[in-house]
Design a protein around this motif. Structure first.
Motif, PDB file in Angstrom:
ATOM      1  N   GLU A  88      37.389  39.632  54.744  1.00  0.00           N
ATOM      2  CA  GLU A  88      38.792  39.237  54.613  1.00  0.00           C
ATOM      3  C   GLU A  88      39.713  40.287  55.232  1.00  0.00           C
ATOM      4  N   GLU A  89      39.401  41.555  55.008  1.00  0.00           N
ATOM      5  CA  GLU A  89      40.214  42.617  55.605  1.00  0.00           C
ATOM      6  C   GLU A  89      40.116  42.593  57.124  1.00  0.00           C
ATOM      7  N   CYS A  90      38.923  42.361  57.638  1.00  0.00           N
ATOM      8  CA  CYS A  90      38.745  42.306  59.091  1.00  0.00           C
ATOM      9  C   CYS A  90      39.549  41.167  59.701  1.00  0.00           C
ATOM     10  N   ARG A  91      39.499  40.009  59.073  1.00  0.00           N
ATOM     11  CA  ARG A  91      40.256  38.863  59.593  1.00  0.00           C
ATOM     12  C   ARG A  91      41.754  39.163  59.626  1.00  0.00           C
ATOM     13  N   LYS A  92      42.260  39.736  58.556  1.00  0.00           N
ATOM     14  CA  LYS A  92      43.694  40.030  58.494  1.00  0.00           C
ATOM     15  C   LYS A  92      44.089  41.078  59.534  1.00  0.00           C
ATOM     16  N   LEU A  93      43.276  42.123  59.668  1.00  0.00           N
ATOM     17  CA  LEU A  93      43.589  43.179  60.630  1.00  0.00           C
ATOM     18  C   LEU A  93      43.569  42.655  62.063  1.00  0.00           C
ATOM     19  N   ILE A  94      42.598  41.813  62.383  1.00  0.00           N
ATOM     20  CA  ILE A  94      42.511  41.278  63.742  1.00  0.00           C
ATOM     21  C   ILE A  94      43.662  40.316  64.019  1.00  0.00           C
ATOM     22  N   LYS A  95      44.016  39.486  63.033  1.00  0.00           N
ATOM     23  CA  LYS A  95      45.157  38.583  63.224  1.00  0.00           C
ATOM     24  C   LYS A  95      46.440  39.367  63.476  1.00  0.00           C
ATOM     25  N   ASP A  96      46.653  40.410  62.686  1.00  0.00           N
ATOM     26  CA  ASP A  96      47.849  41.233  62.885  1.00  0.00           C
ATOM     27  C   ASP A  96      47.818  41.927  64.245  1.00  0.00           C
ATOM     28  N   LEU A  97      46.626  42.370  64.657  1.00  0.00           N
ATOM     29  CA  LEU A  97      46.495  43.041  65.951  1.00  0.00           C
ATOM     30  C   LEU A  97      46.830  42.093  67.097  1.00  0.00           C
ATOM     31  N   LEU A  98      46.297  40.880  67.048  1.00  0.00           N
ATOM     32  CA  LEU A  98      46.561  39.912  68.112  1.00  0.00           C
ATOM     33  C   LEU A  98      48.033  39.524  68.157  1.00  0.00           C
ATOM     34  N   GLU A  99      48.640  39.386  66.994  1.00  0.00           N
ATOM     35  CA  GLU A  99      50.064  39.045  66.963  1.00  0.00           C
ATOM     36  C   GLU A  99      50.915  40.193  67.502  1.00  0.00           C
ATOM     37  N   GLU A 100      50.516  41.408  67.174  1.00  0.00           N
ATOM     38  CA  GLU A 100      51.276  42.574  67.615  1.00  0.00           C
ATOM     39  C   GLU A 100      51.176  42.781  69.122  1.00  0.00           C
ATOM     40  N   HIS A 101      50.051  42.394  69.713  1.00  0.00           N
ATOM     41  CA  HIS A 101      49.825  42.607  71.147  1.00  0.00           C
ATOM     42  C   HIS A 101      49.926  41.303  71.940  1.00  0.00           C
ATOM     43  N   THR A 102      50.719  40.366  71.447  1.00  0.00           N
ATOM     44  CA  THR A 102      50.840  39.076  72.135  1.00  0.00           C
ATOM     45  C   THR A 102      51.333  39.243  73.560  1.00  0.00           C
ATOM     46  N   TYR A 103      52.331  40.091  73.756  1.00  0.00           N
ATOM     47  CA  TYR A 103      52.928  40.275  75.085  1.00  0.00           C
ATOM     48  C   TYR A 103      52.557  41.632  75.688  1.00  0.00           C
ATOM     49  N   ASP A 104      51.442  42.177  75.235  1.00  0.00           N
ATOM     50  CA  ASP A 104      50.978  43.468  75.744  1.00  0.00           C
ATOM     51  C   ASP A 104      50.031  43.221  76.916  1.00  0.00           C
ATOM     52  N   TYR A 105      50.510  43.470  78.133  1.00  0.00           N
ATOM     53  CA  TYR A 105      49.697  43.204  79.314  1.00  0.00           C
ATOM     54  C   TYR A 105      48.638  44.275  79.542  1.00  0.00           C
ATOM     55  N   ASN A 106      48.735  45.386  78.822  1.00  0.00           N
ATOM     56  CA  ASN A 106      47.693  46.405  78.923  1.00  0.00           C
ATOM     57  C   ASN A 106      46.484  46.078  78.060  1.00  0.00           C
ATOM     58  N   LYS A 117      37.590  34.526  69.146  1.00  0.00           N
ATOM     59  CA  LYS A 117      36.331  33.835  68.867  1.00  0.00           C
ATOM     60  C   LYS A 117      35.667  34.386  67.607  1.00  0.00           C
ATOM     61  N   LEU A 118      35.826  35.687  67.371  1.00  0.00           N
ATOM     62  CA  LEU A 118      35.267  36.261  66.147  1.00  0.00           C
ATOM     63  C   LEU A 118      35.960  35.701  64.912  1.00  0.00           C
ATOM     64  N   LEU A 119      37.252  35.417  65.024  1.00  0.00           N
ATOM     65  CA  LEU A 119      37.974  34.843  63.886  1.00  0.00           C
ATOM     66  C   LEU A 119      37.495  33.431  63.562  1.00  0.00           C
ATOM     67  N   ASP A 120      36.946  32.736  64.548  1.00  0.00           N
ATOM     68  CA  ASP A 120      36.478  31.363  64.330  1.00  0.00           C
ATOM     69  C   ASP A 120      35.155  31.301  63.583  1.00  0.00           C
ATOM     70  N   GLY A 121      34.499  32.447  63.413  1.00  0.00           N
ATOM     71  CA  GLY A 121      33.227  32.458  62.709  1.00  0.00           C
ATOM     72  C   GLY A 121      32.059  32.643  63.658  1.00  0.00           C
ATOM     73  N   PRO A 122      30.846  32.565  63.137  1.00  0.00           N
ATOM     74  CA  PRO A 122      29.658  32.773  63.976  1.00  0.00           C
ATOM     75  C   PRO A 122      29.599  31.768  65.120  1.00  0.00           C
ATOM     76  N   ALA A 123      29.237  32.268  66.293  1.00  0.00           N
ATOM     77  CA  ALA A 123      29.081  31.398  67.453  1.00  0.00           C
ATOM     78  C   ALA A 123      27.770  30.631  67.351  1.00  0.00           C
ATOM     79  N   GLU A 124      27.600  29.687  68.248  1.00  0.00           N
ATOM     80  CA  GLU A 124      26.380  28.882  68.230  1.00  0.00           C
ATOM     81  C   GLU A 124      25.166  29.765  68.521  1.00  0.00           C
TER      82      GLU A 124
END
Length: 464
Positions: A88-106, A117-124
């Motif tokens: 749960e902590e990992c999901r929240k941290l990654i969501k916040d990270l992606l939102e924070e870097h939405t317009y970060d071209y670096n 893709k990691l937020l979507d769960g295990p891949a096939e």
């Protein structure tokens, strides 16, 4: 425990034997293998909030002269952070990270897609345990280290508080070379292209000076408030080198008021300028700039998105000079940063004499105008000195390249944007010039001079 471990191994996570057998991988591969293997050791308790115990040292490979590749401490720190994370902590941290870097071209788009893709769960075809390990590893790497690979390649996630930093000798060398560098840069400030003593040169000069002081100074000092301050705390350290470099770097940039004073004296002929006026003007403008810098730190320094590419070579050079590297083979290359730097340093020093003194035409390589020297239109479009410089190979002098941009440090997208803007700007200038818009065709197409309505140089004494 054994059945669960076998399940994880069958899912594609290498065993210890597999790790020992891979001897031709890069350092990044080694870190990846160590991360997976270390987390695998505690796969039975991945659901716990805190995983106890230190990460065991794993001998990853033997390379070259049978010297073991030591696992870096930064990997250990990232692993420790990953052990204490829940899903749960990992999901929240990654969501916040992606939102924070939405317009970060670096922030690489491929890395963003990987995290989504990691937020979507295990891949096939991916087991839940393998997905959880990868989720925790990526979270710890991006949150507790840096989301930028360029930063991770030259920095550490921790701080050695016991390493000397603000020492007397570091202050001494920093102020000394700041004065020398400012004198040199101010002296050649009016030259075009300008010759500047940059931070990389200052670092090279600071390094032998610091090593000499570490060898020659006696260990004399005093104890103040329980802390001993000595002339020679030991070997010249990475932090001392960086601290002195920061001092020098702040003092290398010529003050903007230098142009004001020079213009008033040379062009306006003001006789009332006194040393007192010049010193006060210098202090007022510089202190105002430093004040603004302090107020803007929360916007341009503290945010993780505030990535300044020009700083990365400074950090990398300090690391190459003072941080001991392991002997490793990366894609067949075994050259250290230290050796690589000095090879190119000597090569560029020798090459500078070619465009600088022996063949100056290489600086402004207007070879297209050589085809027909008396063609006005060709010189206007492709000329380097008084033309627009539309030339695919306009210079062979690195000093000219560095005057307009930093090709080795600026991101590719930033340079492409700059070049596109230059092309469109040049086309607009050509259209205005050849259409004689506002009588611009009577003036040089590329000049920093001031002209009157007859096309002659403007006589500024008429308005004084």
């Amino acid at each position: 425990m054994s059945s669960e471990k076998d399940t994880i191994d069958s899912a594609g996570i290498p065993s210890d034997q597999d790790i020992h057998q891979n001897t031709n991988r890069t350092t990044e591969d080694f870190k990846q293998l160590k991360t997976i293997a270390s987390l695998r050791e505690d796969s039975s308790s991945l659901d716990e909030m805190n995983i106890k115990g230190d990460v065991q040292d794993i001998k990853i490979a033997e390379i070259g002269d049978d010297t073991a590749l030591d696992v870096e401490n930064d990997v250990e720190l990232v692993l420790d952070k990953a052990r204490g994370l829940t899903i749960e902590e990992c999901r929240k941290l990654i969501k916040d990270l992606l939102e924070e870097h939405t317009y970060d071209y670096n922030f690489a788009a491929t890395q963003k897609d990987k995290l989504r893709k990691l937020l979507d769960g295990p891949a096939e075809g991916q087991s839940a345990e393998e997905w959880e390990i990868l989720l925790k590893k990526e979270t710890a790497l991006n949150i507790f280290y840096s989301p930028y690979p360029e930063v991770r390649a030259i920095t550490r996630p921790d701080d050695d508080v016991n390493m000397p930093c603000e020492t007397i000798r570091a202050h001494l060398l920093g102020y000394l070379w700041a004065c020398i560098g400012q004198f040199i840069n101010s002296l050649f400030n009016s030259r075009y292209p300008s010759i500047t003593l940059q931070s990389s040169v200052a670092q090279i000069l600071l390094y032998p000076c610091g090593m000499f002081l570490a060898w020659s100074l006696p260990d004399w000092g005093v104890t103040i408030f329980g802390k001993r301050h000595t002339l020679n705390p030991g070997p010249w350290t990475y932090k001392e080198q960086m601290f002195s470099t920061i001092i020098v770097n702040v003092g290398l940039t010529s003050a903007y008021c230098f142009w004001n004073i020079q213009t008033q004296q040379v062009y306006y002929g003001d006789k009332w300028l006194t040393p007192e006026y010049e010193i006060l003007l210098l202090l007022s403008t510089q202190l105002m700039g430093l004040g603004f810098a302090g107020m803007l730190r929360r916007f341009v320094v503290y945010p993780i998105q505030a990535l300044w590419p020009n700083i990365l070579p400074t950090v990398a050079l300090n690391r190459a000079l003072l941080v001991k590297e392991t002997h490793e083979s990366i894609n067949g290359w075994r050259m250290s940063r230290y050796k690589f730097f000095f090879i190119f340093f000597i090569g560029m020093t020798v090459y500078f004499w070619l465009p600088g003194f022996l063949f100056p035409a290489l600086s402004y390589f207007a070879w297209m105008t050589w085809i027909k020297p008396d063609n006005f239109n060709l010189a206007t479009v492709t000329g380097s000195s008084f033309g627009l410089g539309f030339n695919p190979l306009s210079s062979l002098d690195w000093n000219v390249f560095a005057t307009y941009a930093f090709p080795l440090t600026w991101p590719f997208f930033a340079q492409v944007q700059q070049y596109i803007g230059m092309v469109f700007g040049g086309l607009i200038i050509l259209a205005a010039y050849y259409s004689n818009f506002k009588w611009t065709a009577y003036l040089p197409i590329n000049s920093s001079g001031i002209f009157d309505n007859t096309g002659d140089s403007y006589n500024i004494t008429k308005v004084m």
